[in-house]
Design a protein around this motif. Structure first.
Motif, PDB file in Angstrom:
ATOM      1  N   HIS A 178       0.829  -1.212   0.000  1.00 49.27           N
ATOM      2  CA  HIS A 178       0.000   0.000   0.000  1.00 49.27           C
ATOM      3  C   HIS A 178       0.859   1.256   0.000  1.00 49.27           C
ATOM      4  N   GLY A 179       1.964   1.231   0.759  1.00 46.38           N
ATOM      5  CA  GLY A 179       2.829   2.400   0.850  1.00 46.38           C
ATOM      6  C   GLY A 179       3.590   2.694  -0.423  1.00 46.38           C
ATOM      7  N   GLY A 180       3.683   1.699  -1.307  1.00 49.86           N
ATOM      8  CA  GLY A 180       4.412   1.910  -2.557  1.00 49.86           C
ATOM      9  C   GLY A 180       3.658   2.767  -3.561  1.00 49.86           C
ATOM     10  N   ILE A 181       2.365   2.941  -3.344  1.00 53.59           N
ATOM     11  CA  ILE A 181       1.561   3.811  -4.212  1.00 53.59           C
ATOM     12  C   ILE A 181       1.698   5.228  -3.670  1.00 53.59           C
ATOM     13  N   MET A 220       4.470   5.836  -9.155  1.00 46.98           N
ATOM     14  CA  MET A 220       5.583   4.922  -8.890  1.00 46.98           C
ATOM     15  C   MET A 220       6.920   5.627  -9.143  1.00 46.98           C
ATOM     16  N   PRO A 221       7.373   6.468  -8.228  1.00 51.00           N
ATOM     17  CA  PRO A 221       8.611   7.223  -8.459  1.00 51.00           C
ATOM     18  C   PRO A 221       9.886   6.413  -8.254  1.00 51.00           C
ATOM     19  N   PHE A 222       9.753   5.222  -7.686  1.00 50.40           N
ATOM     20  CA  PHE A 222      10.935   4.417  -7.381  1.00 50.40           C
ATOM     21  C   PHE A 222      11.298   3.517  -8.565  1.00 50.40           C
ATOM     22  N   GLU A 223      12.510   2.988  -8.519  1.00 48.10           N
ATOM     23  CA  GLU A 223      13.010   2.133  -9.602  1.00 48.10           C
ATOM     24  C   GLU A 223      12.769   0.653  -9.319  1.00 48.10           C
TER      25      GLU A 223
END
Length: 258
Positions: free
Chosen positions: A120-123, A141-144
């Motif tokens: 959930h925190g990844g959104i 999704m700003p992460f790689e």
């Protein structure tokens, strides 16, 4: 003869002493830090803009902005992170991740992905109603993070359901349903429309962050197989947007309470 012999002995000692002194005096000196000092340098608007630097950067900035502003799809309603056990954004992202990664996995390994579990925190942002651009995918999704498929035994699939209940967070879930009993235990686990088989290996697509124990999803460390699809979660979104003129989230119930 005695005097000459003594003279030679003294001379030898003198040469030895001189050599010893020169050797150690020419040896590399060792240094160590005895004190570190620093000072605060404030960032203020006192430095004028460099036109030379600006002119150099501008073409690259404009190109990036053009690429990020490219309209890919359309959202008739806003998809957000609000919900008890599931959310519209979570349903959407887990569903499209399962949909887009399955063909890749089938082609490479001749196997099928059963479940998608994200966190959930990844959104990091909603998907607002209106035009969807490439920038939207970067905001959500700003992460790689890349997609990983793991093989889990039926026991670990039970652990997934138990984990979700204990966390009390609407972690994005697709391909799996279960019921929360009145005593908060888990029952009636269904995977791809069939009851859970504890003797079967299920393939779960998730992120590299979670596979490595992120958000305390330690059950992934018990995987019996692992495959790196080399397919970023953000690119999953972009690819889906490009092939769908309009998006919507499935609202089917994945977790229900008695």
């Amino acid at each position: 003869m005695v005097k000459l012999k003594n003279y030679n002995v003294v001379l030898k000692h003198f040469v030895l002493l001189l050599t010893f002194t020169l050797f150690f005096s020419c040896a590399e000196k060792k240094y160590h830090v005895s004190r570190i000092e620093g000072k605060k340098i404030g960032i203020e608007n006192i430095i004028s803009e460099s036109s030379e630097i600006e002119n150099f950067i501008k073409p690259y900035r404009d190109k990036i902005n053009d690429d990020l502003s490219q309209v890919l799809s359309f959202a008739p309603i806003t998809l957000d992170k609000n919900g008890v056990w599931q959310t519209s954004a979570g349903n959407f992202l887990s569903d499209i991740t399962l949909e887009k990664t399955n063909p890749v996995f089938q082609k490479r390994e001749n196997k099928t992905i059963d479940i998608c579990l994200l966190n959930h925190g990844g959104i990091r942002s909603i998907i607002p109603s209106g035009n969807i651009t490439t920038r939207t995918a970067y905001e959500v999704m700003p992460f790689e993070n890349t997609t990983i498929v793991v093989g889990l035994k039926g026991e670990q699939i039970e652990d997934i359901a138990t984990y979700i209940v204990s966390e009390k967070k609407p972690h994005p879930l697709s391909g799996m349903n279960f019921t929360i009993a009145k005593d908060k235990s888990v029952k009636d686990i269904i995977v791809q429309g069939k009851p859970l088989d504890k003797n079967k290996i299920y393939y779960v697509v998730t992120s590299d962050y979670l596979v490595n124990g992120g958000d305390n999803m330690v059950f992934f460390k018990k995987s019996v197989e692992k495959y790196d699809l080399d397919y970023k979660l953000r690119n999953v979104m972009i690819d889906y947007f490009k092939t769908n003129k309009e998006i919507k989230a499935n609202t089917n119930e994945r977790i229900k309470e008695e």
